[in-house]
Write a protein that holds these residues in place. Structure first.
Motif, short mmCIF file in Angstrom:
data_model
loop_
_atom_site.label_atom_id
_atom_site.label_comp_id
_atom_site.label_asym_id
_atom_site.label_seq_id
_atom_site.Cartn_x
_atom_site.Cartn_y
_atom_site.Cartn_z
N THR A 192 0.83 -1.21 0.00
CA THR A 192 0.00 0.00 0.00
C THR A 192 0.87 1.26 0.00
N ALA A 193 1.92 1.25 0.81
CA ALA A 193 2.81 2.42 0.91
C ALA A 193 3.48 2.73 -0.42
N VAL A 194 3.98 1.69 -1.09
CA VAL A 194 4.75 1.90 -2.32
C VAL A 194 3.85 2.15 -3.52
N PHE A 195 2.77 1.36 -3.65
CA PHE A 195 1.98 1.41 -4.89
C PHE A 195 0.73 2.28 -4.79
N LEU A 196 0.20 2.51 -3.58
CA LEU A 196 -0.96 3.38 -3.46
C LEU A 196 -0.59 4.76 -2.92
N PHE A 197 0.27 4.79 -1.89
CA PHE A 197 0.67 6.08 -1.32
C PHE A 197 1.83 6.70 -2.07
N GLY A 198 2.52 5.92 -2.91
CA GLY A 198 3.63 6.45 -3.71
C GLY A 198 4.83 6.88 -2.90
N GLU A 199 5.08 6.20 -1.77
CA GLU A 199 6.25 6.56 -0.96
C GLU A 199 7.54 6.11 -1.65
N PRO A 200 8.63 6.89 -1.50
CA PRO A 200 9.90 6.52 -2.14
C PRO A 200 10.47 5.24 -1.55
N PHE A 201 11.17 4.49 -2.39
CA PHE A 201 11.78 3.22 -1.96
C PHE A 201 13.12 3.08 -2.65
N SER A 202 14.20 3.37 -1.91
CA SER A 202 15.55 3.42 -2.49
C SER A 202 16.14 2.02 -2.67
N ASN A 203 17.28 1.96 -3.39
CA ASN A 203 17.96 0.69 -3.61
C ASN A 203 18.45 0.08 -2.30
N TRP A 204 18.95 0.94 -1.39
CA TRP A 204 19.44 0.42 -0.11
C TRP A 204 18.29 -0.08 0.74
N GLN A 205 17.13 0.56 0.65
CA GLN A 205 15.95 0.04 1.33
C GLN A 205 15.58 -1.33 0.78
N LEU A 206 15.72 -1.49 -0.55
CA LEU A 206 15.42 -2.78 -1.17
C LEU A 206 16.36 -3.87 -0.64
N VAL A 207 17.65 -3.52 -0.49
CA VAL A 207 18.62 -4.48 0.07
C VAL A 207 18.22 -4.86 1.49
N ALA A 208 17.88 -3.85 2.29
CA ALA A 208 17.50 -4.11 3.69
C ALA A 208 16.24 -4.97 3.76
N PHE A 209 15.25 -4.64 2.93
CA PHE A 209 14.02 -5.42 2.95
C PHE A 209 14.24 -6.84 2.44
N ALA A 210 15.18 -7.01 1.49
CA ALA A 210 15.50 -8.36 1.03
C ALA A 210 16.04 -9.20 2.19
N LEU A 211 16.87 -8.57 3.03
CA LEU A 211 17.37 -9.28 4.22
C LEU A 211 16.23 -9.58 5.20
N ILE A 212 15.32 -8.62 5.35
CA ILE A 212 14.18 -8.83 6.25
C ILE A 212 13.31 -9.97 5.73
N TRP A 213 13.02 -9.95 4.42
CA TRP A 213 12.19 -11.02 3.86
C TRP A 213 12.87 -12.38 4.00
N THR A 214 14.20 -12.40 3.88
CA THR A 214 14.93 -13.65 4.09
C THR A 214 14.80 -14.11 5.54
N SER A 215 14.93 -13.15 6.48
CA SER A 215 14.79 -13.50 7.90
C SER A 215 13.38 -13.98 8.20
#
Length: 312
Positions: free
Chosen positions: A258-281
């Motif tokens: 919702t935040a990324v696709f409906l609210f249009g909040e920014p999502f940087s490459n480093w955030q993507l790296v961090a979230f990839a680690l979170i999703w792995t965890s």
């Protein structure tokens, strides 16, 4: 423990409904009130939850029992502490949604179960498995990446995870049923919340006086606060812990999307790296829950086999 396939199906429906309300409906609802100061939203959320919680207890025949808890200074003191923690959690969440930090809110609820495991190890002597320890380590690395490389300490995420983790830890130790506890908390918070609302009556630069449909939205905040808690409690009674542990990730996933696709909040490459680690965890944590559930089923089967052999 589920007693039948029908009960399990009902529990699944209740739990999924709760997480959809938390993950999709609540962010959209709070966003529709973004023109109202966050603390005033929280104030209305608390005040209007009181009659709803009281009505639920009255309908179930537990209202008198809940009111009797006010005679115990120890329980009142403990519930006041959990009320303060849940107020911090709600205030941080509402601020995150209305101030365009919903991605940080999603991160907070992704790492919350891992914080629960860590708190259990520190305060309750519960020993996390190796898989759970690895999941916690990956979450810590993700937070460090966000802090050092993505622009600063994700304080919203940390506050949400710690406040809800502390809340869950204390509620686990207090002998009060979920619905009763919710009523006691909002009842304790009602006067301070009402004071916050009344401060907004003389309209000024920092306050917004509700009018028209806003009154309905603010009253409805009590409903969208109480309803998912009720559905969750109904689901928790009918589902295994491992199933709930997996389903709980529905809410932060929906908040993130919702935040990324409906609210249009920014999502940087480093955030993507961090979230990839979170999703792995998250994947590792879910695997650990499934493994524990499988081990428990195997142990129960062994016990039944042993009893059957002894009876023969």
């Amino acid at each position: 423990m589920p007693t039948s396939t029908a009960e399990t199906s009902r529990g699944f429906l209740f739990a999924v409904s709760a997480y959809v309300l938390w993950g999709l409906v609540l962010p959209l609802y709070m966003k529709s009130l973004s023109h109202v100061p966050p603390m005033e939203i929280v104030g209305h959320r608390i005040v209007w939850s009181v009659p709803i919680a009281a009505a639920i207890l009255w309908w179930s025949g537990a209202l008198r029992q809940a009111l009797a808890k006010f005679r115990s200074p120890r329980i009142v003191a403990l519930m006041a502490t959990t009320a303060a923690l849940i107020t911090l959690n709600w205030s941080t969440y509402v601020y995150a949604i209305v101030k365009n930090h919903a991605v940080d809110a999603a991160l907070g609820y992704y790492i919350n179960p891992l914080v629960n495991v860590l708190m259990g190890a520190i305060f309750l002597g519960e020993r996390p498995s190796r898989l759970q320890s690895l999941a916690i380590l990956l979450a810590v690395v993700a937070v460090l990446i966000l802090t050092v490389l993505a622009g600063g300490l994700p304080w919203i995420s940390i506050l949400l995870a710690l406040s809800f983790g502390g809340y869950g830890l204390l509620r686990k130790m207090i002998p009060v049923a979920p619905a009763e506890g919710f009523f006691l908390e909002v009842a304790i918070l009602a006067l301070p919340a009402l004071a916050v609302i009344l401060m907004a009556v003389p309209e000024g630069p920092r306050h917004y006086v509700p009018h028209g449909s806003d009154w309905l939205l603010l009253f409805g905040a009590g409903i969208v606060t109480a309803l998912p808690l009720i559905l969750y409690a109904a689901g928790a009674k009918r589902l295994e812990f491992a199933t709930l542990g997996i389903l709980q990730y529905m809410a932060p996933t929906m908040i993130f999307l919702t935040a990324v696709f409906l609210f249009g909040e920014p999502f940087s490459n480093w955030q993507l790296v961090a979230f990839a680690l979170i999703w792995t965890s998250v994947g590792i944590y879910i695997w650990s829950l499934l493994k524990q559930a499988r081990d428990r089923r195997r142990d129960r089967a062994s016990e039944r086999a042993s009893l059957t052999a002894e009876a023969a």
